[in-house]
Structures are given as structure tokens and as C-alpha cells.
Design a protein around this motif. Sequence first.
Motif, PDB file in Angstrom:
ATOM      1  N   PRO A 255       0.818  -1.219   0.000  1.00  0.00           N
ATOM      2  CA  PRO A 255       0.000   0.000   0.000  1.00  0.00           C
ATOM      3  C   PRO A 255       0.851   1.268   0.000  1.00  0.00           C
ATOM      4  O   PRO A 255       1.961   1.294   0.535  1.00  0.00           O
ATOM      5  N   ASN A 256       0.297   2.294  -0.597  1.00  0.00           N
ATOM      6  CA  ASN A 256       0.905   3.616  -0.564  1.00  0.00           C
ATOM      7  C   ASN A 256       0.093   4.508   0.365  1.00  0.00           C
ATOM      8  O   ASN A 256      -1.143   4.514   0.324  1.00  0.00           O
ATOM      9  N   PHE A 257       0.798   5.264   1.218  1.00  0.00           N
ATOM     10  CA  PHE A 257       0.147   6.087   2.221  1.00  0.00           C
ATOM     11  C   PHE A 257       0.427   7.564   1.969  1.00  0.00           C
ATOM     12  O   PHE A 257       1.550   7.944   1.627  1.00  0.00           O
ATOM     13  N   ALA A 258      -0.607   8.367   2.168  1.00  0.00           N
ATOM     14  CA  ALA A 258      -0.473   9.821   2.112  1.00  0.00           C
ATOM     15  C   ALA A 258      -0.370  10.329   3.539  1.00  0.00           C
ATOM     16  O   ALA A 258      -1.338  10.257   4.299  1.00  0.00           O
ATOM     17  N   PHE A 259       0.791  10.792   3.936  1.00  0.00           N
ATOM     18  CA  PHE A 259       0.965  11.346   5.278  1.00  0.00           C
ATOM     19  C   PHE A 259       0.372  12.741   5.297  1.00  0.00           C
ATOM     20  O   PHE A 259       0.873  13.663   4.661  1.00  0.00           O
ATOM     21  N   LEU A 283       8.573   3.879   6.201  1.00  0.00           N
ATOM     22  CA  LEU A 283       7.773   3.476   5.038  1.00  0.00           C
ATOM     23  C   LEU A 283       8.433   3.871   3.721  1.00  0.00           C
ATOM     24  O   LEU A 283       8.111   3.299   2.676  1.00  0.00           O
ATOM     25  N   GLY A 284       9.335   4.820   3.759  1.00  0.00           N
ATOM     26  CA  GLY A 284      10.121   5.174   2.582  1.00  0.00           C
ATOM     27  C   GLY A 284       9.263   5.544   1.386  1.00  0.00           C
ATOM     28  O   GLY A 284       8.389   6.407   1.454  1.00  0.00           O
ATOM     29  N   GLY A 285       9.486   4.851   0.264  1.00  0.00           N
ATOM     30  CA  GLY A 285       8.786   5.148  -0.979  1.00  0.00           C
ATOM     31  C   GLY A 285       7.315   4.819  -0.956  1.00  0.00           C
ATOM     32  O   GLY A 285       6.595   5.173  -1.905  1.00  0.00           O
ATOM     33  N   ASN A 286       6.852   4.162   0.100  1.00  0.00           N
ATOM     34  CA  ASN A 286       5.422   3.855   0.213  1.00  0.00           C
ATOM     35  C   ASN A 286       4.644   4.956   0.936  1.00  0.00           C
ATOM     36  O   ASN A 286       3.462   4.768   1.253  1.00  0.00           O
ATOM     37  N   CYS A 287       5.297   6.094   1.187  1.00  0.00           N
ATOM     38  CA  CYS A 287       4.618   7.166   1.910  1.00  0.00           C
ATOM     39  C   CYS A 287       5.113   8.522   1.423  1.00  0.00           C
ATOM     40  O   CYS A 287       6.320   8.758   1.349  1.00  0.00           O
ATOM     41  N   ARG A 365      -4.664   8.215  -5.767  1.00  0.00           N
ATOM     42  CA  ARG A 365      -3.221   7.945  -5.805  1.00  0.00           C
ATOM     43  C   ARG A 365      -2.722   7.111  -4.627  1.00  0.00           C
ATOM     44  O   ARG A 365      -1.675   6.470  -4.729  1.00  0.00           O
ATOM     45  N   TYR A 366      -3.474   7.145  -3.515  1.00  0.00           N
ATOM     46  CA  TYR A 366      -2.996   6.483  -2.297  1.00  0.00           C
ATOM     47  C   TYR A 366      -4.070   5.559  -1.731  1.00  0.00           C
ATOM     48  O   TYR A 366      -5.267   5.832  -1.847  1.00  0.00           O
ATOM     49  N   ASP A 367      -3.621   4.486  -1.098  1.00  0.00           N
ATOM     50  CA  ASP A 367      -4.557   3.541  -0.495  1.00  0.00           C
ATOM     51  C   ASP A 367      -5.194   4.098   0.768  1.00  0.00           C
ATOM     52  O   ASP A 367      -6.342   3.771   1.086  1.00  0.00           O
ATOM     53  N   ALA A 368      -4.450   4.889   1.524  1.00  0.00           N
ATOM     54  CA  ALA A 368      -4.976   5.415   2.783  1.00  0.00           C
ATOM     55  C   ALA A 368      -4.197   6.664   3.182  1.00  0.00           C
ATOM     56  O   ALA A 368      -3.043   6.853   2.792  1.00  0.00           O
TER      57      ALA A 368
END
Length: 450
Positions: A255-259, A283-287, A365-368
Motif C-alpha cells: 500500500p501507498n500512504f499519504a501522510f 515506510l520510505g517510498g510507500n509514503c 493515488r494512495y490507499d490510505a
Amino acid sequence: MESLADLTASALLPRLAKGDVQATELVEACLARISEREPEVQAWAFLHQDFARAQARSADEHRASGRPTGPLHGLPVGIKDIIDTKGVPTENGTPLDAGRRPGDDAVLVSKLREAGAIIMGKTVTTELAYFAPGKTRNPQDPERTPGGSSSGSAAAVAAGMVPLAVGTQTTGSVIRPAAFCGVVGFKPTFGLIPRSGVVTQAPHLDTVGVFGRSVEDAALLAECLSGYDPRDPATSAIPSPPLKRTATSSPPLAPNFAFVKSPVWDQAEDATQEAFGELTAFLGGNCDEVSLPSPFGEGHGIHRTIMLAELAKNFGPYYHRGKDQLSPQMRAAVEEGRSILAHDYMAACDWIEVLNAGLTEIFDRYDAILTPAAPGEAPLGLDATGNPAFCALWTLCGTPAVTLPLLQGEQGLPMGVQLVGPRHDDGRLLRSANWLMKQVTEESDGTGTS
């Protein structure tokens, strides 16, 4: 030796199904834990041991007969004391309802019974699920608030008194206490779980939520409670989503996360800001850090307008019947709500759809969304329930939200990580939450990386 009271609902279910554990054994383990912790924690508004034992015996007899069992068969559940339970005291956290015993179950309580759950009792709520605290203390530190308004439900699960509990959220009343007490709290999409038989505070905001010790537990309970109710206009005549199956499945991609710091980031404590910096780095590239569109800065004022206007209407009878028996917080809320002009209230309600439209690009663009559940650890003191600022916006939007006990503050107490998803995509949100739990847990155990 590990007690049955320490196990997750998901771990208990197969043991109950095989007969390795009897419902009577599990209830006795929970009652023993309650006897041990309740004097300090005070999570229960009503608890009748014989009532719980009788249900457990009936559950065991039902299983032994070979008849089909429900998805919660034999599992003890705590129910917030604003949710009608037939014949059981349901006093809504106010002396004005002292001795009240409903003649019917709330729809969600009927669903619990149909699923085979054991109703352990009623958990403490704040006064009418608003901000005046009840008697409950935080199981992690009894000098600190457990949060509110679902204080007893969160504390009961955190203390091992029950594996599952039901609460409600109108501002931050599931997410905040779950974060403070160190359990998983899930507020589903607005309208997923019917509210008939639940105290009405603000119909545009009131949402039933659940507590468990794992994401799978929360998904299991929410799935059992979801469904259509013609008496609740927020619900829809559509199939209930397979939350547990989706939550426990492997995502096709990480999953990709939007902080999202949100407009109240300045209210986050230094330790919270530092911890989220470390989490996003992990999370690196996933956030990615993402900013909300500028109209979201008005979200908290919009939420307050809707909540207080509707609260004033729905709690007006309490105000007239016994103003002197209401807390100063409740009296002030009713009085402020009565001063809100109709056109301001109606305009505020229109913003719900506008703000959700503003979230579309993020969820494309992001899962959550990843954001704090609360400003920090549970605050010291029992005269307030803590700041719900990090929850109000998502309650207003009606989006599903889940808090995960992944971080610790400077005092070694839990700090919640909140994930938010698009409306009606609760399963994917829970799947992302389960993935994140596993990643962080494996990293802390030294058994894996992101």
C-alpha cells in the motif's frame, strides 16, 4: 501461563469451534480478569455475572447439539451504555435515565445475539456520549484518561476483560480512546452499521464503531454488525462487505500512504511529530507527505456547527426535564447549539460532500491517509477525555478510520496511528492497516523490514 482473557477474538474462535475451549471457560476467564482489574479501571456501567454465565451455558449447549453457529459464537462482547439492550440497564451516562431498562434491543444488539455473541454487560460512556467523563480510568495508567466517549469499551478490551466491544463516534469517541488505551479501534464508513436503538446526538455524524486487539478482530465484529435498517436513513440496501476476508488478504502491491498532517498539526505533541517522522521514514517510498486542499481548514468549525445544532435539538428534552442534573459541558453545548442559525447549519451540512470531493484526488493515488489519532499519549487527569482534534475532520467526512497501537510516547504509553480511507472502501482500508501492523511489528521484532 497465558489466560484465555489475553487472546484475540480471532485466536479464540477456532478453539471454540473445535470445542477445545468452552464458552463457559472463556466467560469465567473474563470474569476473573474483571474481578482483578475492575476496581481500578471501572469500565462497566452494568455487569451481572449470572447473566453472562447463563448465556455461555446456552452457547455451549447450542454447539453440542450440532446446530449451526454464528460467526461470533461464544465470544464475550461489551456494549456501550448508550445502546439499547433488552431488559438490561441502559442509562446513557446520565442520572436522568437512571434505572432505564429498554423493552427492545438496538438493531446491532440483535445482530450480536444472532451471531452467537455473549453480552457481558454495558460499558461506561461519558454523559450522553458527549464530553463530561464517566468513572473509567486508563488501564495503562489509572491516573490518566481512557478517552471518551466510548471510554469503558476501549478500557475493557485493553484490560483483557472482553476480546471485543462496541462504541460510537460523533467526534473522536472510538479512535481517541482506542489510541489512549492501546487497542485497535475502527470507525467504519458512516452508515455501515445501523444506529436504531442507539442514543441520537448528531444524525449527520453519529457512527457505530468497534474495538478489538487486532485488525482482524475489528473487521470480524464490524462485518457482523453491518447491514441495512429501514429505520436508519444513513444505511443502504446493499450487501454487507466481506471485511474480515478482505482485511486478512494480501494486498496485490504494498500500500501507498499519504501522510497528512491536517490543519491541526500544531496541536500534536513534539513526541508525536517525531514518531511520525520516524514512521514515514520507515515506510520510505510507500509514503508521501500530502497537503489537504485549503477548504479543509474550515472542517473543524463545520463539524462543530453540525454537532451542536443537532445535539441541541436531540438533547433538548433532557435540558428541559433536568437541566440542573446535566453537566456544565452539556448545558453549554445545548445553549450554544440553540444559538446557531438555520442557514449556517444547512450550509455546514452541504460541506460534507464538498470535502469528500476534495479527497478524491488523494484516494486516486494512495490507499490510505496516515495521520495521528490524537495529539499524544493519554493526558494525566480524569476531569477531561482528551483532545479529539485529529478525529473530527474524518467523522465529518464520514470516511472509515482505524487506529493502530504502533507507537509509544515518552512515558512509554500508547500513541495511535490513524489510517483513513475513502467512503465505502472499508475492506481495503483494513487490509492496508493489517499490512502496516505486520510491517512495523516484524521490524520491531527484528524479523523483517518494509
